[in-house]
Design a protein around this motif. Structure first.
Motif, PDB file in Angstrom:
ATOM      1  N   ALA A  27       1.248  -1.508   0.072  1.00 30.67           N
ATOM      2  CA  ALA A  27      -0.333   0.044   0.145  1.00 30.67           C
ATOM      3  C   ALA A  27       1.291   1.103   0.362  1.00 30.67           C
ATOM      4  N   PHE A  28       0.445   2.378  -0.654  1.00 24.20           N
ATOM      5  CA  PHE A  28       1.097   3.237  -0.858  1.00 24.20           C
ATOM      6  C   PHE A  28      -0.079   4.280   0.315  1.00 24.20           C
ATOM      7  N   LEU A  29       0.078   4.822   1.475  1.00 24.92           N
ATOM      8  CA  LEU A  29      -1.003   4.860   2.438  1.00 24.92           C
ATOM      9  C   LEU A  29      -0.413   6.518   2.825  1.00 24.92           C
ATOM     10  N   LEU A  30      -1.073   7.353   2.227  1.00 22.11           N
ATOM     11  CA  LEU A  30      -0.883   9.361   1.772  1.00 22.11           C
ATOM     12  C   LEU A  30      -2.189   9.354   3.137  1.00 22.11           C
ATOM     13  N   THR A  31      -1.558  10.101   4.480  1.00 18.55           N
ATOM     14  CA  THR A  31      -1.921  10.628   5.439  1.00 18.55           C
ATOM     15  C   THR A  31      -2.398  12.317   5.681  1.00 18.55           C
ATOM     16  N   GLU A  32      -3.296  12.746   4.147  1.00 24.06           N
ATOM     17  CA  GLU A  32      -3.445  13.868   3.943  1.00 24.06           C
ATOM     18  C   GLU A  32      -4.758  14.089   3.109  1.00 24.06           C
ATOM     19  N   PRO A  33      -5.296  14.695   2.973  1.00 25.09           N
ATOM     20  CA  PRO A  33      -6.796  14.841   2.469  1.00 25.09           C
ATOM     21  C   PRO A  33      -6.582  15.034   0.865  1.00 25.09           C
ATOM     22  N   HIS A  34      -7.470  14.250   0.302  1.00 23.07           N
ATOM     23  CA  HIS A  34      -7.517  13.821  -1.765  1.00 23.07           C
ATOM     24  C   HIS A  34      -6.223  15.035  -1.821  1.00 23.07           C
ATOM     25  N   HIS A  35      -6.888  15.825  -1.897  1.00 21.82           N
ATOM     26  CA  HIS A  35      -6.506  17.000  -2.673  1.00 21.82           C
ATOM     27  C   HIS A  35      -5.208  17.211  -2.942  1.00 21.82           C
ATOM     28  N   LEU A  36      -4.214  17.635  -1.928  1.00 21.27           N
ATOM     29  CA  LEU A  36      -3.208  17.033  -1.819  1.00 21.27           C
ATOM     30  C   LEU A  36      -2.639  15.981  -3.025  1.00 21.27           C
ATOM     31  N   LEU A  37      -2.670  15.226  -3.412  1.00 23.90           N
ATOM     32  CA  LEU A  37      -2.290  13.908  -3.972  1.00 23.90           C
ATOM     33  C   LEU A  37      -1.689  14.632  -5.303  1.00 23.90           C
ATOM     34  N   PHE A  38      -3.027  15.063  -6.075  1.00 22.03           N
ATOM     35  CA  PHE A  38      -2.939  16.397  -6.975  1.00 22.03           C
ATOM     36  C   PHE A  38      -2.132  17.558  -6.817  1.00 22.03           C
ATOM     37  N   ALA A  39      -2.255  18.546  -5.566  1.00 19.67           N
ATOM     38  CA  ALA A  39      -1.616  19.411  -5.844  1.00 19.67           C
ATOM     39  C   ALA A  39      -0.114  19.870  -6.189  1.00 19.67           C
ATOM     40  N   ASP A  40       0.006  18.591  -4.432  1.00 17.61           N
ATOM     41  CA  ASP A  40       1.949  18.696  -4.370  1.00 17.61           C
ATOM     42  C   ASP A  40       2.239  17.654  -5.021  1.00 17.61           C
ATOM     43  N   PRO A  41       3.005  17.943  -6.482  1.00 14.80           N
ATOM     44  CA  PRO A  41       4.301  16.775  -7.019  1.00 14.80           C
ATOM     45  C   PRO A  41       5.018  15.890  -6.356  1.00 14.80           C
ATOM     46  N   THR A  42       5.425  16.087  -5.362  1.00 18.31           N
ATOM     47  CA  THR A  42       6.275  15.510  -4.474  1.00 18.31           C
ATOM     48  C   THR A  42       5.426  14.240  -4.172  1.00 18.31           C
ATOM     49  N   HIS A  48      -5.191  -7.571   2.949  1.00 19.71           N
ATOM     50  CA  HIS A  48      -5.178  -7.711   1.341  1.00 19.71           C
ATOM     51  C   HIS A  48      -3.768  -6.794   1.175  1.00 19.71           C
ATOM     52  N   VAL A  49      -2.491  -6.135   2.126  1.00 23.13           N
ATOM     53  CA  VAL A  49      -2.037  -5.726   1.708  1.00 23.13           C
ATOM     54  C   VAL A  49      -0.478  -6.261   2.591  1.00 23.13           C
ATOM     55  N   ASP A  50       1.135  -6.692   1.655  1.00 22.81           N
ATOM     56  CA  ASP A  50       1.651  -7.022   2.912  1.00 22.81           C
ATOM     57  C   ASP A  50       2.523  -5.897   3.681  1.00 22.81           C
ATOM     58  N   GLY A  51       2.240  -5.037   3.248  1.00 25.02           N
ATOM     59  CA  GLY A  51       3.401  -4.166   4.230  1.00 25.02           C
ATOM     60  C   GLY A  51       2.730  -2.368   3.393  1.00 25.02           C
ATOM     61  N   VAL A  52       3.199  -2.186   4.139  1.00 25.12           N
ATOM     62  CA  VAL A  52       2.321  -0.232   4.050  1.00 25.12           C
ATOM     63  C   VAL A  52       3.917   0.773   3.709  1.00 25.12           C
ATOM     64  N   LEU A  53       3.794   1.506   2.736  1.00 26.12           N
ATOM     65  CA  LEU A  53       4.038   2.016   2.539  1.00 26.12           C
ATOM     66  C   LEU A  53       4.106   3.619   3.034  1.00 26.12           C
ATOM     67  N   LEU A  54       4.213   5.098   4.339  1.00 29.81           N
ATOM     68  CA  LEU A  54       3.953   5.193   4.482  1.00 29.81           C
ATOM     69  C   LEU A  54       4.737   6.979   4.379  1.00 29.81           C
ATOM     70  N   VAL A  86       7.262   1.070   6.294  1.00 31.07           N
ATOM     71  CA  VAL A  86       8.021   2.112   6.005  1.00 31.07           C
ATOM     72  C   VAL A  86       7.788   3.662   6.150  1.00 31.07           C
ATOM     73  N   ALA A  87       8.299   3.921   6.439  1.00 29.85           N
ATOM     74  CA  ALA A  87       7.974   5.759   6.282  1.00 29.85           C
ATOM     75  C   ALA A  87       9.220   6.632   5.212  1.00 29.85           C
ATOM     76  N   CYS A  88       8.305   7.872   4.992  1.00 29.13           N
ATOM     77  CA  CYS A  88       9.075   8.746   4.296  1.00 29.13           C
ATOM     78  C   CYS A  88       8.806   9.714   4.969  1.00 29.13           C
ATOM     79  N   GLY A  89      10.184   9.550   5.244  1.00 28.84           N
ATOM     80  CA  GLY A  89      10.934  11.145   7.058  1.00 28.84           C
ATOM     81  C   GLY A  89      10.873   9.523   8.427  1.00 28.84           C
ATOM     82  N   ILE A  90      11.280  10.516   9.270  1.00 35.18           N
ATOM     83  CA  ILE A  90      11.401   9.920  10.327  1.00 35.18           C
ATOM     84  C   ILE A  90      10.167  10.237  11.006  1.00 35.18           C
ATOM     85  N   PRO A  91       9.376   8.624  10.979  1.00 34.47           N
ATOM     86  CA  PRO A  91       8.233   8.987  12.299  1.00 34.47           C
ATOM     87  C   PRO A  91       8.475   9.326  13.492  1.00 34.47           C
ATOM     88  N   LEU A  92       8.158  10.700  13.774  1.00 37.75           N
ATOM     89  CA  LEU A  92       8.362  11.120  14.853  1.00 37.75           C
ATOM     90  C   LEU A  92       7.490  10.534  15.875  1.00 37.75           C
TER      91      LEU A  92
END
Length: 338
Positions: free
Chosen positions: A72-87, A128-134, A155-161
């Motif tokens: 899973a590619f898990l984005l913990t942000e509002p939906h619109h940021l998936l398209f607004a933020d190119p990162t 349903h998934v083997d792991g999560v890319l957070l 596994v997190a992108c950035g140090i998980p505080l």
């Protein structure tokens, strides 16, 4: 083998075994992880798979291995940021490519609301998934607690505080990158350097602010700090606040390129020249920076390497390896804005 028949039907394990000169059991063991198979037999099977064009039945394979063969590619942000933020889209593309090379599937999940977080927790907890890319973790997000409690490989992108000792991560050196940007601005003679931070419950928001503060040392002044949320709108609002509060500001370090873009618009609207009156630096270099007017000086994050490393690390964790933390350097990209 009759070539006419083989051209019409999908190759089977029996075909691979015959081509490799091994048993069907050996082929099955190679397909399902390669345990208890000699290097010679593994090589013969892999060569036979390539020659026959065999493709595993992933449903049957999941019944044997107990795995879904997907992440899973898990984005913990509002939906619109998936398209607004190119990162986010760059990371998503890189992860999808890395999994495609392994014959695996990437599933996009977005959890920006409490209901979405609950649904995601149930979905990944059901196997349903083997792991999560957070992606874009927040220190106060209960979903991360849930993933840890359920033992979901993550596994997190950035140090998980707050969870650095429980969850693996891949990140750039946030503090060092911020320090380099501020040092670059100071080397140009800028002395009243402001910053527009990201959210302080995210690693980028907190650590880039710490880098800014450390590099300024005794020159640090709280009046030159405003807080944003990585969006262009928050960058614009922050720039307006700064110009009203400290009109002598001569440089701004925005903790994302989107916020820098918002700041540039305000500076232009208020009749200030960049970089003559106010220099502007960003962080990310996601593609947006080079298109701004003027083109933005920023800290480059190697997003392709980050996503590939996240996938490789997560698959290792799924396989039973301990979690680790990988830190990559951010690189200063000089353009016309500073």
């Amino acid at each position: 083998m009759d070539t006419t028949t083989s051209a019409r039907r999908r190759p089977t394990i029996r075909d691979v075994a015959a081509a490799a000169g091994v048993s069907r059991g050996t082929v099955s063991r190679v397909i399902n992880g390669g345990h208890w198979v000699s290097p010679e037999a593994r090589e013969a099977v892999e060569r036979a798979i390539a020659e026959t064009g065999y493709r595993a039945n992933q449903h049957a394979r999941s019944l044997v291995t107990g795995r879904s063969n997907s992440l899973a590619f898990l984005l913990t942000e509002p939906h619109h940021l998936l398209f607004a933020d190119p990162t986010f889209s760059i990371l998503l593309r890189g992860a999808a490519e890395a999994l495609s090379e392994r014959g695996m599937t990437l599933i996009l999940l977005v959890a920006g609301t409490p209901d979405e977080r609950e649904n995601v927790a149930q979905y990944v907890g059901a196997g349903h998934v083997d792991g999560v890319l957070l992606i874009s973790s927040h220190a106060d997000d209960p979903l991360l607690d849930t993933l840890v409690e359920q033992g979901i490989p993550t596994v997190a992108c950035g140090i998980p505080l707050g969870h650095a000792d429980q969850v693996g991560s891949v990140s750039v050196d946030e503090q060092a990158g911020a320090r380099e940007m501020v040092a670059h601005l100071r080397a140009q003679g800028r002395r009243r350097i402001a910053t527009i931070t990201g959210p302080l419950d995210t690693p980028g928001g907190r650590l880039r602010l710490e880098g800014y503060r450390t590099e300024l040392g005794d020159a640090y002044d709280e009046r030159y700090v405003v807080h944003g949320d990585y969006t262009a709108e928050s960058g614009a609002a922050g720039m307006d606040v700064l110009l009203d509060r400290v009109p002598d500001v001569d440089a701004v370090f925005a903790a994302s390129d989107l916020m820098a873009a918002g700041a540039l618009g305000v500076l232009r609207r208020r009749g200030l020249r960049v970089p003559d009156d106010v220099a502007v630096g960003g962080f990310d270099d996601s593609g947006l920076a080079a298109t701004l007017d003027p083109p933005l000086t920023t800290m480059h994050q190697p997003f392709d390497r980050i996503s590939a490393a996240m996938v490789a690390m997560l698959l290792d964790v799924v396989g039973g390896a301990p979690h680790t933390a990988v830190t990559m350097p951010a690189e200063l990209v000089r353009r016309a804005s500073a």
